[in-house]
Design a protein around this motif. Structure first.
Motif, PDB file in Angstrom:
ATOM      1  N   ALA A   1     101.354  18.842  33.560  1.00  0.00           N
ATOM      2  CA  ALA A   1     100.463  19.409  32.794  1.00  0.00           C
ATOM      3  C   ALA A   1      99.916  21.008  34.360  1.00  0.00           C
ATOM      4  N   TRP A   2      99.815  20.567  35.178  1.00  0.00           N
ATOM      5  CA  TRP A   2      99.354  20.847  36.416  1.00  0.00           C
ATOM      6  C   TRP A   2     101.046  22.365  36.617  1.00  0.00           C
ATOM      7  N   TRP A   3     102.096  21.532  37.296  1.00  0.00           N
ATOM      8  CA  TRP A   3     102.893  22.398  37.590  1.00  0.00           C
ATOM      9  C   TRP A   3     103.498  22.655  36.069  1.00  0.00           C
ATOM     10  N   SER A   4     103.367  22.260  34.818  1.00  0.00           N
ATOM     11  CA  SER A   4     103.723  23.276  33.764  1.00  0.00           C
ATOM     12  C   SER A   4     102.761  24.205  33.079  1.00  0.00           C
TER      13      SER A   4
ATOM     14  N   ILE B   1      92.431  36.698  33.008  1.00  0.00           N
ATOM     15  CA  ILE B   1      91.805  36.028  34.016  1.00  0.00           C
ATOM     16  C   ILE B   1      91.407  37.872  34.676  1.00  0.00           C
ATOM     17  N   ARG B   2      90.223  38.124  35.400  1.00  0.00           N
ATOM     18  CA  ARG B   2      90.008  39.523  36.030  1.00  0.00           C
ATOM     19  C   ARG B   2      90.561  38.979  37.420  1.00  0.00           C
ATOM     20  N   TYR B   3      90.870  37.857  37.503  1.00  0.00           N
ATOM     21  CA  TYR B   3      91.109  37.933  39.212  1.00  0.00           C
ATOM     22  C   TYR B   3      91.396  36.026  39.664  1.00  0.00           C
ATOM     23  N   PRO B   4      92.632  35.966  38.387  1.00  0.00           N
ATOM     24  CA  PRO B   4      93.489  34.751  38.726  1.00  0.00           C
ATOM     25  C   PRO B   4      93.524  33.970  39.924  1.00  0.00           C
TER      26      PRO B   4
ATOM     27  N   SER C   1      91.224  34.162  42.100  1.00  0.00           N
ATOM     28  CA  SER C   1      89.731  33.089  42.647  1.00  0.00           C
ATOM     29  C   SER C   1      89.558  31.735  42.704  1.00  0.00           C
ATOM     30  N   SER C   2      88.131  31.897  43.203  1.00  0.00           N
ATOM     31  CA  SER C   2      88.309  29.578  43.275  1.00  0.00           C
ATOM     32  C   SER C   2      87.883  29.766  42.150  1.00  0.00           C
ATOM     33  N   GLN C   3      87.013  31.077  40.901  1.00  0.00           N
ATOM     34  CA  GLN C   3      87.264  30.568  39.613  1.00  0.00           C
ATOM     35  C   GLN C   3      88.059  30.590  38.640  1.00  0.00           C
ATOM     36  N   GLY C   4      89.335  31.409  39.151  1.00  0.00           N
ATOM     37  CA  GLY C   4      90.287  31.034  38.445  1.00  0.00           C
ATOM     38  C   GLY C   4      91.329  30.038  38.849  1.00  0.00           C
ATOM     39  N   ARG C   5      91.158  29.558  39.686  1.00  0.00           N
ATOM     40  CA  ARG C   5      91.828  28.014  40.454  1.00  0.00           C
ATOM     41  C   ARG C   5      91.258  27.373  38.680  1.00  0.00           C
ATOM     42  N   LEU C   6      89.865  26.690  39.519  1.00  0.00           N
ATOM     43  CA  LEU C   6      88.857  25.820  38.903  1.00  0.00           C
ATOM     44  C   LEU C   6      89.647  25.949  37.600  1.00  0.00           C
ATOM     45  N   LEU C   7      89.578  27.186  36.190  1.00  0.00           N
ATOM     46  CA  LEU C   7      89.833  27.046  35.555  1.00  0.00           C
ATOM     47  C   LEU C   7      91.399  26.030  35.091  1.00  0.00           C
TER      48      LEU C   7
ATOM     49  N   LEU D   1      92.369  23.347  32.811  1.00  0.00           N
ATOM     50  CA  LEU D   1      93.243  23.461  31.801  1.00  0.00           C
ATOM     51  C   LEU D   1      94.243  22.327  32.128  1.00  0.00           C
ATOM     52  N   ALA D   2      94.374  22.448  32.956  1.00  0.00           N
ATOM     53  CA  ALA D   2      95.555  21.139  33.442  1.00  0.00           C
ATOM     54  C   ALA D   2      94.395  19.859  33.362  1.00  0.00           C
ATOM     55  N   ILE D   3      93.649  19.344  33.340  1.00  0.00           N
ATOM     56  CA  ILE D   3      92.941  17.703  33.367  1.00  0.00           C
ATOM     57  C   ILE D   3      92.736  17.736  31.667  1.00  0.00           C
ATOM     58  N   VAL D   4      92.433  18.834  30.790  1.00  0.00           N
ATOM     59  CA  VAL D   4      92.757  18.025  29.733  1.00  0.00           C
ATOM     60  C   VAL D   4      93.444  19.258  28.301  1.00  0.00           C
ATOM     61  N   LEU D   5      94.150  19.235  29.140  1.00  0.00           N
ATOM     62  CA  LEU D   5      95.761  19.582  28.521  1.00  0.00           C
ATOM     63  C   LEU D   5      95.985  17.955  29.101  1.00  0.00           C
ATOM     64  N   GLY D   6      96.048  17.269  30.437  1.00  0.00           N
ATOM     65  CA  GLY D   6      97.002  16.287  30.636  1.00  0.00           C
ATOM     66  C   GLY D   6      96.632  14.532  29.769  1.00  0.00           C
ATOM     67  N   HIS D   7      94.939  15.399  29.630  1.00  0.00           N
ATOM     68  CA  HIS D   7      94.346  14.274  29.053  1.00  0.00           C
ATOM     69  C   HIS D   7      94.729  14.094  27.534  1.00  0.00           C
TER      70      HIS D   7
END
Length: 85
Positions: free
Chosen positions: A31-34, A44-47, A49-55, A59-65
């Motif tokens: 999911a992270w790779w895709s 996202i305003r600043y993709p 940034s640390s907040q953008g990377r955390l999002l 998203l990868a964790i939720v989709l992978g789950h």
């Protein structure tokens, strides 16, 4: 006899746990790779940034789950089909 059954049950449960963890981690990685191809600049305003990377990670964790749960459920259902006949 009870001791053998308990040991076998423990081993089976442990193997199922390891399989579930491996499938979940693999699905999160896929999911992270895709999601790397997703253009988050429009959302996202600043993709970068640390907040953008955390999002992105969340998203990868939720989709992978969800994908891992589907695959593990499908595996469980296919193993139960042996008992049908």
């Amino acid at each position: 006899m009870e001791e053998n059954l308990a040991t076998e049950l423990s081993n089976t449960t442990g193997a199922a746990g390891i399989l579930s963890m491996a499938v979940s981690l693999l699905c999160v990685a896929i999911a992270w790779w895709s999601l790397q191809n997703l253009k988050l600049d429009t959302i996202i305003r600043y993709p970068k940034s640390s907040q953008g990377r955390l999002l992105h990670l969340l998203l990868a964790i939720v989709l992978g789950h969800f994908v891992a749960n589907f695959l593990l459920d499908y595996l469980g259902w296919s193993l139960q089909m042996r008992r049908l006949f």
